[in-house]
Design a protein around this motif. Structure first.
Motif, PDB file in Angstrom:
ATOM      1  N   PHE A 132     -23.872 -35.527  -4.682  1.00 16.89           N
ATOM      2  CA  PHE A 132     -23.547 -36.688  -3.612  1.00 16.89           C
ATOM      3  C   PHE A 132     -23.810 -37.980  -4.611  1.00 16.89           C
ATOM      4  O   PHE A 132     -23.945 -39.214  -4.112  1.00 16.89           O
ATOM      5  CB  PHE A 132     -24.629 -36.716  -2.609  1.00 16.89           C
ATOM      6  CG  PHE A 132     -24.699 -35.533  -1.742  1.00 16.89           C
ATOM      7  CD1 PHE A 132     -23.701 -35.478  -1.051  1.00 16.89           C
ATOM      8  CD2 PHE A 132     -25.745 -35.087  -1.672  1.00 16.89           C
ATOM      9  CE1 PHE A 132     -23.634 -34.202  -0.318  1.00 16.89           C
ATOM     10  CE2 PHE A 132     -25.981 -33.811  -0.694  1.00 16.89           C
ATOM     11  CZ  PHE A 132     -24.697 -33.727   0.087  1.00 16.89           C
ATOM     12  N   GLY A 133     -23.605 -37.794  -5.862  1.00 18.41           N
ATOM     13  CA  GLY A 133     -23.504 -38.755  -6.945  1.00 18.41           C
ATOM     14  C   GLY A 133     -22.387 -39.608  -6.710  1.00 18.41           C
ATOM     15  O   GLY A 133     -21.372 -39.369  -6.198  1.00 18.41           O
ATOM     16  N   GLY A 134     -22.575 -40.999  -6.905  1.00 22.61           N
ATOM     17  CA  GLY A 134     -21.558 -42.078  -6.830  1.00 22.61           C
ATOM     18  C   GLY A 134     -20.570 -42.054  -7.998  1.00 22.61           C
ATOM     19  O   GLY A 134     -20.489 -41.317  -8.846  1.00 22.61           O
ATOM     20  N   PRO A 135     -19.706 -43.333  -8.223  1.00 23.11           N
ATOM     21  CA  PRO A 135     -19.832 -44.293  -7.131  1.00 23.11           C
ATOM     22  C   PRO A 135     -18.957 -43.847  -5.745  1.00 23.11           C
ATOM     23  O   PRO A 135     -18.266 -43.219  -5.606  1.00 23.11           O
ATOM     24  CB  PRO A 135     -18.876 -45.186  -7.716  1.00 23.11           C
ATOM     25  CG  PRO A 135     -18.125 -44.480  -8.889  1.00 23.11           C
ATOM     26  CD  PRO A 135     -18.978 -43.379  -9.299  1.00 23.11           C
ATOM     27  N   VAL A 230     -18.491 -31.557  -9.237  1.00 27.84           N
ATOM     28  CA  VAL A 230     -18.976 -30.932  -7.962  1.00 27.84           C
ATOM     29  C   VAL A 230     -19.258 -32.222  -7.001  1.00 27.84           C
ATOM     30  O   VAL A 230     -19.759 -31.962  -5.970  1.00 27.84           O
ATOM     31  CB  VAL A 230     -20.447 -30.285  -8.445  1.00 27.84           C
ATOM     32  CG1 VAL A 230     -20.005 -28.956  -9.170  1.00 27.84           C
ATOM     33  CG2 VAL A 230     -21.497 -31.092  -9.003  1.00 27.84           C
ATOM     34  N   ASN A 231     -18.708 -33.516  -7.350  1.00 30.33           N
ATOM     35  CA  ASN A 231     -19.024 -34.614  -6.797  1.00 30.33           C
ATOM     36  C   ASN A 231     -18.147 -34.467  -5.423  1.00 30.33           C
ATOM     37  O   ASN A 231     -16.993 -34.197  -5.522  1.00 30.33           O
ATOM     38  CB  ASN A 231     -18.739 -36.095  -7.345  1.00 30.33           C
ATOM     39  CG  ASN A 231     -19.586 -36.059  -8.499  1.00 30.33           C
ATOM     40  OD1 ASN A 231     -19.800 -34.873  -9.572  1.00 30.33           O
ATOM     41  ND2 ASN A 231     -20.017 -37.354  -8.905  1.00 30.33           N
ATOM     42  N   LEU A 232     -18.937 -34.561  -4.273  1.00 29.14           N
ATOM     43  CA  LEU A 232     -18.320 -34.326  -2.970  1.00 29.14           C
ATOM     44  C   LEU A 232     -17.845 -35.911  -2.434  1.00 29.14           C
ATOM     45  O   LEU A 232     -16.657 -35.862  -1.817  1.00 29.14           O
ATOM     46  CB  LEU A 232     -19.393 -33.886  -1.935  1.00 29.14           C
ATOM     47  CG  LEU A 232     -19.577 -32.468  -2.278  1.00 29.14           C
ATOM     48  CD1 LEU A 232     -20.572 -32.054  -1.230  1.00 29.14           C
ATOM     49  CD2 LEU A 232     -18.308 -31.780  -2.118  1.00 29.14           C
ATOM     50  N   ILE A 233     -18.269 -37.222  -2.771  1.00 26.17           N
ATOM     51  CA  ILE A 233     -17.993 -38.130  -2.089  1.00 26.17           C
ATOM     52  C   ILE A 233     -17.573 -39.411  -2.941  1.00 26.17           C
ATOM     53  O   ILE A 233     -17.598 -40.457  -2.609  1.00 26.17           O
ATOM     54  CB  ILE A 233     -19.367 -38.579  -1.356  1.00 26.17           C
ATOM     55  CG1 ILE A 233     -20.466 -39.013  -2.070  1.00 26.17           C
ATOM     56  CG2 ILE A 233     -19.536 -37.740  -0.013  1.00 26.17           C
ATOM     57  CD1 ILE A 233     -21.528 -39.496  -1.444  1.00 26.17           C
TER      58      ILE A 233
END
Lengths: 345, 374
Positions: A132-135, A230-233
């Protein structure tokens, strides 16, 4: 046989078309160091992240889609009143008739804005988890949104196949379990799931196949980048899938770039083949084990007691499921394990 | 029972199809319906059309000129009923050129003229004369944004380059503030929205950035968006418009004719107008031929600084052989492109597709080049 020839033909076409791009030096070849293929030293650096993206998005889709799909199938086959079941089954089948571009548009217009508050919340509270890492995305075109739409798209495949398998569970198995005092859920665990296990695996893998090859919805919904992430958002770190990448870049590709894209298609072909083979090994492996050990500890389960001496139902069983009756025929009596299990009720 | 199922599923398909076509007609093919009325009212063309022609023209390529192409085809058919023109926009510029080079098309629509190597390989189907790039479609690249509370926005060339190369990340950056005296800008983060598919719009926009602000925009001009990082990439111009309007703090680029109701920023205080794009073409486009008689255009962006010229024009071409395989097909194609490159044809596209008319001087050159086609 014809299918084998066609399959071999496709593979041959892919290999022959892809070879010029695979063997070329991407940093010096003038057709490949510009446009969509710019910045990659060779074919493998280009296709690697795409393979990851394909598997990653399909895995997320499966994570959401498979349990829900199997759950719906179970509800339709064993819980819902008959009328509701037929309506529900019909509706789920209709889901399969919706073109993927419509799913894509639905994803853009409905799912993307719908998920924005969730991704904001995830980034604010769970941002320390790499997933769930940003930005965080402001337009919603994340791989999470794409994979959720994919999950809906594979739902009808998983549901309808599992439902058919669940419905084929021999009635005697179920009634035997119920007669032994099992609750409905226990009956499903003891009679339906063991019987349907390989069917569920095939249904899931067919769903996976659809998710791997899905093009339009992914191309429309996610904001892709060719990298391993693997970032989802996020907006800029959504791993692109092979199929969507081909769809997006084929129209402007030069001759060698087309070859490169066909090369990525070859990789998708290989992946699909691998998935199918794995499915076969899983399904076939279970069968093989059973015939070898003669006694399968769980799947005939409690019902092995029922048909004993009952000629009519044994024949009926043979007709309904050739597979488990083989197990029953070899079964000389309850194993100790089954005795313990049976004693509980 | 089985039949019933099929029928019901079919019914749903039809409903979906109707819903879809209703969708698309509200946005795009509405233009082609009005094209027929437009053609009816302007029945006179500068090039006399031979109404007795019959046959089929097969073409495809650029989706940027697709709306204009629809308008042209409808208007052309109103006068030459015997000719069918099929334009396949799904191919995109690159696919159009590839198919045309393979000999499947009578002409290709492309946002970029043929490259040198493509010009060489075109001799295989066109003979030694090669191919002609004919500029027939002019539009502008609009910068659209969505920033709640900000209704007017002006961006200078360098600021645009900084924003899109991700050197500026918030809306109240001093560079943007300096471009917008008197406007209160929030501290919202900027999300740039680009095309995920290869596109002539991206090509034209990066042409502009790399030529007009080379010190800040250090990437080469390309038909694929070169910036990696916190960029929202969307499929198609409509995807960009959708993402920009749905997001907050977003800015993106799209063909002006495709932006719909999205808010466009002014570039160097110049808002897009059809006149502005036409003036930009007249002021800054120079012909850089890749073959004898070819009309490939190159913009000198340094000349696009006045208050009446729009700084980011977009050109699209129709590409034809100098020598067709059959004289009949040459006559057909010349007739159609002749109509497209007439003042009337340009007005039809301007009215129905929102494009800018190509200046008459260039249209005359196109007609001359077309006359040499055999």
């Amino acid at each position: 046989m014809l299918i084998m020839i066609i399959l071999a033909g496709v593979a041959l076409f892919l290999i022959i078309s892809a070879i010029p791009a695979i063997t070329a030096d991407w940093s010096t070849e003038s057709q490949l160091n510009t446009g969509p293929t710019a910045g990659f030293p060779n074919f493998w650096a280009y296709v690697g992240p795409l393979i990851w993206g394909t598997l990653w998005s399909a895995a997320i889709a499966l994570l959401f889609g498979a349990p829900i799909g199997i759950g719906i199938a179970l509800f339709i086959s064993h819980y819902a009143p008959r009328r509701l079941a037929s309506i529900l089954g019909y509706l789920v089948d209709l889901l399969a008739a919706v073109p993927s571009i419509v799913f894509g548009l639905w994803g853009i217009i409905v799912i993307r804005p719908f998920l924005l508050p969730l991704s904001d919340w995830l980034a604010a509270n769970l941002g320390w988890i790499p997933l769930f890492g940003g930005p965080v995305s402001t337009t919603g075109s994340t791989i999470l949104a794409g994979a959720l739409v994919l999950a809906v798209m594979i739902l009808p495949i998983i549901t309808s196949i599992s439902r058919e398998i669940f419905l084929q569970t021999p009635r005697l198995h179920e009634e035997a379990a119920l007669a032994l005092g099992a609750t409905r859920w226990e009956m499903i665990r003891m009679a339906v799931f063991p019987y349907a296990k390989s069917g569920i695996v095939s249904a899931t893998l067919l769903g996976l196949g659809r998710a791997l090859g899905e093009t339009m919805a992914i191309a429309l919904i996610i904001s892709p980048a060719i990298l391993v992430s693997v970032n989802l958002i996020t907006e800029g770190k959504n791993s692109q899938t092979i199929a969507a990448n081909i769809a997006l870049n084929f129209p402007i590709a030069t001759t060698l770039q087309r070859d490169a894209l066909i090369g990525t298609g070859l990789m998708l072909f290989v992946i699909s083949l691998a998935v199918n083979s794995i499915a076969r090994v899983i399904v076939g492996g279970r069968k093989g084990k059973r015939t070898k050990s003669k006694v399968s500890p769980k799947s005939p389960g409690p019902l092995s007691r029922v048909p004993a001496g009952d000629f009519a139902s044994a024949t009926a069983l043979d007709v309904v499921s050739g597979r488990s009756s083989a197990g029953i025929a070899d079964d000389e009596g309850p194993t100790p394990e089954e005795d313990i299990e049976g004693a509980r009720y | 029972m089985k039949f019933k199922n099929v029928a019901a599923t079919g019914a749903v398909f039809v409903t979906v199809a109707i819903a879809l076509s209703a969708c698309s007609s509200s946005s795009t093919s509405g233009s082609s319906t009005s094209a027929s009325t437009g053609a009816a009212s302007t029945a006179v063309t500068s090039t006399p059309l031979d109404a007795s022609l019959t046959g089929t023209i097969t073409a495809g390529g650029s989706s940027a000129q697709a709306n204009a192409e629809n308008a042209w085809i409808t208007a052309y058919k109103a006068q030459v009923a015997g000719v069918t023109v099929n334009y396949d926009k799904s191919q995109g510029s690159g696919g159009g050129v590839t198919n045309w080079l393979a000999g499947s098309y009578d002409f290709a629509g492309s946002d970029a003229p043929l490259k040198a190597d493509q010009q060489t390989s075109s001799q295989a189907i066109c003979g030694t004369g090669g191919a002609l790039n004919l500029p027939v479609y002019l539009d502008g690249v609009a910068l659209i944004y969505n920033l709640p509370g900000v209704t007017t926005l002006n961006l200078s060339t360098d600021t645009i380059a900084k924003i899109f190369s991700l050197a500026i990340t918030t809306w109240n950056d001093p560079a943007i503030v300096a471009d917008n005296p008197g406007v209160t800008l929030p501290a919202t983060a900027i999300t740039t929205v680009a095309r995920s598919d290869g596109s002539g719009t991206t090509q034209n926009f990066t042409n502009f950035l790399s030529a007009a602000s080379p010190t800040i925009w250090t990437n080469p001009a390309s038909n694929a968006w070169p910036i990696k990082g916190n960029v929202s990439s969307q499929k198609g111009g409509s995807g960009v418009v959708q993402a920009v309007t749905a997001g907050s703090g977003t800015i993106g680029y799209a063909d002006h004719s495709a932006i719909g109701t999205a808010t466009a920023a002014t570039v160097n205080k110049v808002a897009f107008s059809q006149e502005g794009a036409t003036a930009a073409f007249a002021a800054a486009a120079t012909t850089v031929p890749t073959a004898t008689g070819d009309l490939s255009q190159k913009f000198d962006y340094s000349k696009l600084t006045g208050t009446t010229v729009y700084p980011i024009p977009l050109i699209s071409y129709q590409i034809v052989c100098t020598t067709f395989k059959t004289a009949a097909q040459a006559t057909l194609t010349k007739s159609f492109i002749g109509f497209v490159a007439s003042s009337v044809g340009q007005q039809v596209a301007a009215k129905n597709a929102g494009s800018a008319p190509i200046p008459d001087e260039m249209l005359t050159k196109v007609q001359t080049a077309l006359a040499s086609v055999k």
